[in-house]
Design an enzyme around this catalytic site. Structure first.
Site, mmCIF file in Angstrom:
data_model
loop_
_atom_site.group_PDB
_atom_site.id
_atom_site.type_symbol
_atom_site.label_atom_id
_atom_site.label_comp_id
_atom_site.label_asym_id
_atom_site.label_seq_id
_atom_site.Cartn_x
_atom_site.Cartn_y
_atom_site.Cartn_z
ATOM 1 N N LYS A 11 0.849 -1.205 0.000
ATOM 2 C CA LYS A 11 0.000 0.000 0.000
ATOM 3 C C LYS A 11 0.876 1.244 0.000
ATOM 4 O O LYS A 11 2.054 1.196 0.386
ATOM 5 C CB LYS A 11 -0.923 0.023 1.225
ATOM 6 C CG LYS A 11 -0.241 -0.064 2.602
ATOM 7 C CD LYS A 11 0.276 1.237 3.190
ATOM 8 C CE LYS A 11 0.860 1.064 4.595
ATOM 9 N NZ LYS A 11 1.675 2.207 5.045
ATOM 10 N N GLY A 96 7.282 1.035 5.033
ATOM 11 C CA GLY A 96 6.125 1.936 4.991
ATOM 12 C C GLY A 96 5.134 1.506 3.930
ATOM 13 O O GLY A 96 4.207 2.228 3.579
ATOM 14 N N LEU A 97 5.320 0.271 3.420
ATOM 15 C CA LEU A 97 4.458 -0.249 2.355
ATOM 16 C C LEU A 97 3.510 -1.346 2.843
ATOM 17 O O LEU A 97 2.743 -1.900 2.050
ATOM 18 C CB LEU A 97 5.330 -0.789 1.201
ATOM 19 C CG LEU A 97 6.214 0.254 0.511
ATOM 20 C CD1 LEU A 97 7.177 -0.422 -0.474
ATOM 21 C CD2 LEU A 97 5.361 1.286 -0.231
ATOM 22 N N GLY A 98 3.574 -1.679 4.124
ATOM 23 C CA GLY A 98 2.590 -2.596 4.709
ATOM 24 C C GLY A 98 2.740 -4.055 4.332
ATOM 25 O O GLY A 98 1.785 -4.821 4.461
ATOM 26 N N GLY A 99 3.926 -4.474 3.897
ATOM 27 C CA GLY A 99 4.088 -5.846 3.407
ATOM 28 C C GLY A 99 3.688 -6.928 4.401
ATOM 29 O O GLY A 99 2.872 -7.793 4.089
ATOM 30 N N SER A 102 -0.025 -7.001 5.023
ATOM 31 C CA SER A 102 -0.782 -7.559 3.907
ATOM 32 C C SER A 102 -0.679 -9.086 3.904
ATOM 33 O O SER A 102 -1.664 -9.784 3.648
ATOM 34 C CB SER A 102 -0.248 -6.979 2.593
ATOM 35 O OG SER A 102 -1.048 -7.379 1.509
ATOM 36 N N ASP A 134 -2.135 -1.946 10.618
ATOM 37 C CA ASP A 134 -2.405 -1.874 9.178
ATOM 38 C C ASP A 134 -3.196 -3.078 8.667
ATOM 39 O O ASP A 134 -3.639 -3.078 7.518
ATOM 40 C CB ASP A 134 -1.075 -1.837 8.383
ATOM 41 C CG ASP A 134 -0.475 -0.439 8.315
ATOM 42 O OD1 ASP A 134 -1.200 0.539 8.579
ATOM 43 O OD2 ASP A 134 0.726 -0.336 7.984
#
Ligand code: C5P
Length: 297
Positions: A11, A96-99, A102, A134
């Protein structure tokens, strides 16, 4: 039952405001969050025990949110069956990409189906919130306005498919998210109105032009990640357009007109001390009625 395979999209936070520190140690926030095409992949199949094989990254079992999600769901529904999970990592960790979040969300959804647990999406979101702030966004699926500590998720009626170029510097910051929240100062906080306006404008126009793309972590991230300011500046110089911070960083994104331009910009950014990807925002959430693979239109 056969193997179920789910995408685990990363994200970006298009807008991110932090409102206040709460009594429970978390912060209330407001953010427009968009899933993107850069994705991990999770396959699950029935097995006697719960275990997870990870490709593409060294990940200790204790830190693997897929394993934690599996045990949490098994406990919640009293499942006696196990699962063999195969996680293929492509999303850079702690960027900061939510890996990881997810991956956890896909594990909850995949195992809910594999085990026939029948939990509702909102119950899976509640379980997800126990794994990370998240996770409810990813369980919900699709572009959303996210509030509370991350547990209040309102899907956007409309959001564009935008081409992006991502610049992701590495870092060695332990417990990054906690550290960045702890580094916030009162002046970094705002009332959430800009996020609300951005969400409504995005829904109405389907465009990001004219949106106020603020991120409450910008000041703290520039000081917490050594070299981020330089990389940020160098990236903007190279392609002549602004980059924005995603989440608590250090991932940065800039907009491109189309796929060809995103790939051309990514090529011009090669050689920076950072990972570079072209990606697209996903306009539509997963179809919960669809068996197996999560589909995006
Ligand atoms: O929820 P998650 O485990 O991802 O959060 C990690 C840490 O980040 C929390 O322990 C908390 O210190 C901080 N945090 C916060 N407010 C949020 C989300 C996270 O203060 N909304």
């Amino acid at each position: 039952m056969a193997t179920l395979t789910y995408d685990c999209p990363a994200k970006i936070n298009l807008v991110l405001e932090v409102l206040r520190r709460r009594g429970d140690g978390y912060h209330d926030l407001a953010s427009v969050v968009l899933p993107i095409t850069l994705a991990d992949s999770l396959a699950v199949r029935a097995s006697d025990d719960i275990d997870c094989v990870v490709h593409g990254m060294a990940l200790a079992t204790e830190a693997n949110l897929v394993v934690r999600a599996a045990h949490l769901l098994a406990e919640a529904v009293g499942a006696t069956a196990g699962a063999r999970c195969i996680l293929t990592k492509r999303i850079p960790a702690a960027a900061g990409l939510g890996g990881g979040s997810s991956d956890a969300a896909s594990a909850l959804r995949a195992l809910n189906r594999l085990w026939g647990s029948g939990l509702s999406r909102s119950r899976l979101m509640e379980l997800g919130a126990q794994l990370g702030s998240d996770v409810p966004f990813f369980v919900h699926g699709g572009p959303a306005l996210v509030q509370g500590r991350g547990d209040i998720v309102e899907g956007l009626a409309r959001s564009p498919a935008l081409w992006l170029v991502l610049v992701i510097p590495g870092h060695g910051l332990a417990d990054k998210t906690r550290a960045l929240f702890a580094a916030l100062e009162p002046g970094d906080c705002s009332d959430g109105r800009r996020t609300d306006t951005a969400a409504r404008l995005l829904e109405r126009t389907g465009r990001v032009n004219g949106l106020d793309l603020v991120n409450a972590f910008e000041r703290a991230a520039r000081s917490a990640f050594p070299g981020l300011g330089e990389t940020w500046h160098a990236a903007e110089e190279r392609i002549g357009r602004p980059f924005y911070l995603s989440g608590a960083g250090p991932a940065l994104f800039a907009f491109a007109a189309d796929e060809a331009e995103a790939r051309a910009l990514a090529a011009r950014l090669a050689g920076l001390d950072a990972a570079v990807y072209a990606a697209q925002t996903l306009p539509i959430g997963p179809d919960y009625a669809t068996a197996g693979r999560m589909r995006y239109a």
